[in-house]
Design an enzyme around this catalytic site. Structure first.
Site, short mmCIF file in Angstrom:
data_model
loop_
_atom_site.label_atom_id
_atom_site.label_comp_id
_atom_site.label_asym_id
_atom_site.label_seq_id
_atom_site.Cartn_x
_atom_site.Cartn_y
_atom_site.Cartn_z
NE ARG A 162 20.60 27.94 -20.17
CZ ARG A 162 20.68 28.72 -21.24
NH1 ARG A 162 19.59 29.29 -21.74
NH2 ARG A 162 21.83 28.94 -21.82
CE LYS A 203 16.97 11.75 -3.60
NZ LYS A 203 17.51 10.63 -2.82
CD GLU A 228 11.95 -0.08 -3.16
OE1 GLU A 228 11.99 0.53 -2.08
OE2 GLU A 228 12.97 -0.47 -3.78
CE LYS A 275 10.33 8.61 -2.75
NZ LYS A 275 11.13 8.09 -3.83
CD GLU A 298 18.43 11.27 0.82
OE1 GLU A 298 18.12 11.64 -0.32
OE2 GLU A 298 18.90 10.16 1.09
NE ARG A 340 13.85 12.21 -0.81
CZ ARG A 340 13.68 13.03 -1.84
NH1 ARG A 340 13.73 14.32 -1.65
NH2 ARG A 340 13.45 12.56 -3.05
CG ASN A 348 18.64 5.35 1.66
OD1 ASN A 348 18.26 5.24 0.50
ND2 ASN A 348 19.22 6.45 2.11
CG HIS A 384 17.46 0.72 -0.65
ND1 HIS A 384 16.34 0.25 0.00
CD2 HIS A 384 17.07 1.03 -1.91
CE1 HIS A 384 15.30 0.29 -0.85
NE2 HIS A 384 15.72 0.76 -2.00
CG HIS A 433 21.82 0.14 -3.63
ND1 HIS A 433 21.61 1.39 -3.14
CD2 HIS A 433 20.82 -0.09 -4.52
CE1 HIS A 433 20.53 1.92 -3.70
NE2 HIS A 433 20.02 1.02 -4.53
CG HIS A 479 15.93 -2.33 -6.80
ND1 HIS A 479 17.08 -1.73 -6.34
CD2 HIS A 479 14.91 -1.74 -6.11
CE1 HIS A 479 16.78 -0.82 -5.43
NE2 HIS A 479 15.47 -0.80 -5.28
N1 LIG Z 1 14.03 8.67 -8.81
C1 LIG Z 1 13.84 7.93 -7.74
O1 LIG Z 1 13.59 8.44 -6.63
C2 LIG Z 1 13.90 6.45 -7.87
C3 LIG Z 1 13.54 5.62 -6.79
C4 LIG Z 1 13.58 4.25 -6.97
C5 LIG Z 1 13.98 3.71 -8.19
N2 LIG Z 1 14.34 4.54 -9.21
C6 LIG Z 1 14.77 4.01 -10.51
O2 LIG Z 1 13.71 3.23 -11.06
C7 LIG Z 1 14.26 2.30 -11.96
C8 LIG Z 1 13.55 0.97 -11.75
O3 LIG Z 1 12.20 1.13 -12.06
P1 LIG Z 1 11.32 -0.08 -12.59
O4 LIG Z 1 11.52 -1.25 -11.71
O5 LIG Z 1 9.95 0.41 -12.81
O6 LIG Z 1 12.09 -0.45 -13.93
P2 LIG Z 1 11.76 -0.31 -15.49
O7 LIG Z 1 11.33 1.04 -15.85
O8 LIG Z 1 12.94 -0.87 -16.20
O9 LIG Z 1 10.51 -1.29 -15.67
C9 LIG Z 1 10.71 -2.67 -15.48
C10 LIG Z 1 10.28 -3.44 -16.73
O10 LIG Z 1 8.87 -3.49 -16.74
C11 LIG Z 1 8.38 -3.01 -17.98
N3 LIG Z 1 7.11 -2.36 -17.68
C12 LIG Z 1 6.89 -1.31 -16.84
N4 LIG Z 1 5.58 -1.08 -16.74
C13 LIG Z 1 4.96 -1.97 -17.55
C14 LIG Z 1 3.60 -2.22 -17.86
N5 LIG Z 1 2.61 -1.55 -17.29
N6 LIG Z 1 3.34 -3.19 -18.78
C15 LIG Z 1 4.34 -3.91 -19.34
N7 LIG Z 1 5.64 -3.76 -19.06
C16 LIG Z 1 5.94 -2.78 -18.16
C17 LIG Z 1 9.45 -2.10 -18.52
O11 LIG Z 1 9.37 -2.00 -19.94
C18 LIG Z 1 10.71 -2.82 -18.05
O12 LIG Z 1 11.03 -3.84 -18.95
C19 LIG Z 1 15.76 2.23 -11.69
O13 LIG Z 1 16.44 2.86 -12.75
C20 LIG Z 1 15.93 3.04 -10.41
O14 LIG Z 1 17.17 3.72 -10.34
C21 LIG Z 1 14.30 5.88 -9.07
#
Ligand SMILES: NC(=O)c1ccc[n+]([C@@H]2O[C@H](COP(=O)([O-])OP(=O)(O)OC[C@H]3O[C@@H](n4cnc5c(N)ncnc54)[C@H](O)[C@@H]3O)[C@@H](O)[C@H]2O)c1
Length: 338
Positions: free
Chosen positions: A110, A132, A174, A216, A226, A230, A234, A237, A241, A251
């Site tokens: 929890r 989030k 971004e 941010k 939101e 906030r 988007n 997006h 999306h 993305h």
């Molecule tokens: N929670 C939120 O507010 C929020 C906001 C935006 C995106 N997201 C989420 O974030 C995710 C996308 O994040 P991302 O683009 O970082 O994707 P990811 O975590 O898949 O990383 C992208 C790739 O880069 C590699 N990688 C990351 N850092 C590295 C490093 N320093 N050295 C070598 N390889 C590295 C990872 O292994 C992966 O293969 C999505 O799931 C999305 O939904 C969440």
């Protein structure tokens, strides 16, 4: 005792940001508590020597593994380790890992403490910030999750030395989005520079990441639930999306195409006069600005968007660079504009 660079106060918690910091200091950032690290196979391989000092749970990399099966495996691993409520789970990785670490920390027993070490540009400026978290269920992205703040974020920029080039480009989409909606001065800075400049100038990169982290956080702190600003995050997006899901584009690429479309709609409806500049800056950072998508299909997807209400879709538009607003557009009008 290490002092945070900045602390943000949310309604339920305060979050400490350490920037710049070294992951070797994680135990001190967690006030000496027991740590279990969650990371993915790519990061574990790329930083094996540095990570050998920690107790690591390693999961396969990438969005296809951001799901409940992986969550169950992580929880099993925590049980095997007899992790208790005093344990802090630290997610070290891109947005996939920071989303999963936040979620598991929120539900295991929890709720246990969570720390984040974002390792991609996207996670540093966006995904790891704001509390989030969650996982995908089948094709539904982020279908299950929580809003729960971590205890701390540790920015170790040396991790970026192994980030693939394509992920740098994704992350900069971004950053450009932030500049478009909130920071005209940053937009001007981005126009003067390019990706290679930031990759070769650690001080400029650190300052850019910190500026985006603050931007941010300020938006999220002012509108935790939101109701207002906030939503401006988007920008690009809505169409982005839809394109991302339909055509499996990265993305950042999809958001870039979505931002150009939103800039053009802004031009039509609000007299926005800098569409060319938006296109140019995106292209300068290796992002696509056009894509020949099926307009009928996109309209079908947009009609199912969460941001639809009745016959209108809420769309983030630009009044000018650095100033965005949220507008309701009738679906028929949007179809013509697209
Ligand atoms: N929670 C939120 O507010 C929020 C906001 C935006 C995106 N997201 C989420 O974030 C995710 C996308 O994040 P991302 O683009 O970082 O994707 P990811 O975590 O898949 O990383 C992208 C790739 O880069 C590699 N990688 C990351 N850092 C590295 C490093 N320093 N050295 C070598 N390889 C590295 C990872 O292994 C992966 O293969 C999505 O799931 C999305 O939904 C969440």
């Amino acid at each position: 005792m290490v002092s945070p660079t900045i602390t943000y106060q949310f309604s339920t918690a305060s979050v400490n940001y350490f920037l710049p910091e070294q992951l070797e200091n994680l135990t001190a950032l967690a006030a000496g508590k027991r740590l279990v690290l969650l990371t993915d196979e790519n990061l574990f391989a790329a930083h094996a020597a540095r990570l050998s000092a920690f107790d690591c749970i390693v999961v396969p990399a990438g969005e296809p593994y951001k799901n409940e099966q992986t969550v169950a495996q992580i929880i099993q691993q925590l049980i095997v380790r007899e992790a208790d409520r005093q344990t802090v789970l630290v997610g070290l990785g891109g947005g996939v890992i920071t989303d999963m670490a936040g979620y598991v920390a929120g539900v295991y027993m929890r709720g246990i403490g969570c720390g984040l070490v974002p390792s991609s540009i996207l996670a540093m400026v966006d995904a790891a910030i704001g509390g989030k978290n969650g996982v995908d269920v089948g094709l539904y992205k982020n279908m299950v999750g929580l809003i729960r703040q971590p205890l701390f974020l540790c920015y170790d920029l040396s991790l970026l030395s192994t980030l693939p080039q394509s992920e740098w480009v994704n992350g900069f989409a971004e950053i450009i989005k932030h500049a478009c909606i909130k920071d005209a001065a940053m937009f001007a800075e981005l126009q003067q520079r390019d990706l290679a400049f930031y990759q070769q100038n650690p001080a400029a990169l650190q300052s850019l990441i910190e500026r985006n982290m603050r931007l941010k956080n300020e938006v999220v702190v002012a509108d935790e639930f939101e109701q207002g600003d906030r939503k401006l995050l988007n920008f690009g997006h809505t169409l982005g999306h839809a394109i991302e899901n339909e055509y499996q584009l990265p993305h950042g690429h999809a958001i870039s195409i979505g931002m150009v479309a939103a800039a053009k709609i802004s031009e039509n409806l609000l007299g926005f006069a800098a569409t060319k500049a938006v296109e140019q800056v995106l292209a300068q950072y290796g992002l696509p600005t056009h894509f020949n998508y099926d307009k009928t299909k996109m309209m079908q997807l947009l009609k199912m968007d969460k941001k639809r209400s009745g016959n209108t879709i809420h769309y983030v538009l630009l009044n000018q660079i650095g100033q965005a607003s949220y507008q309701s557009i009738h679906i028929d009008q949007l179809e013509k504009l697209l």
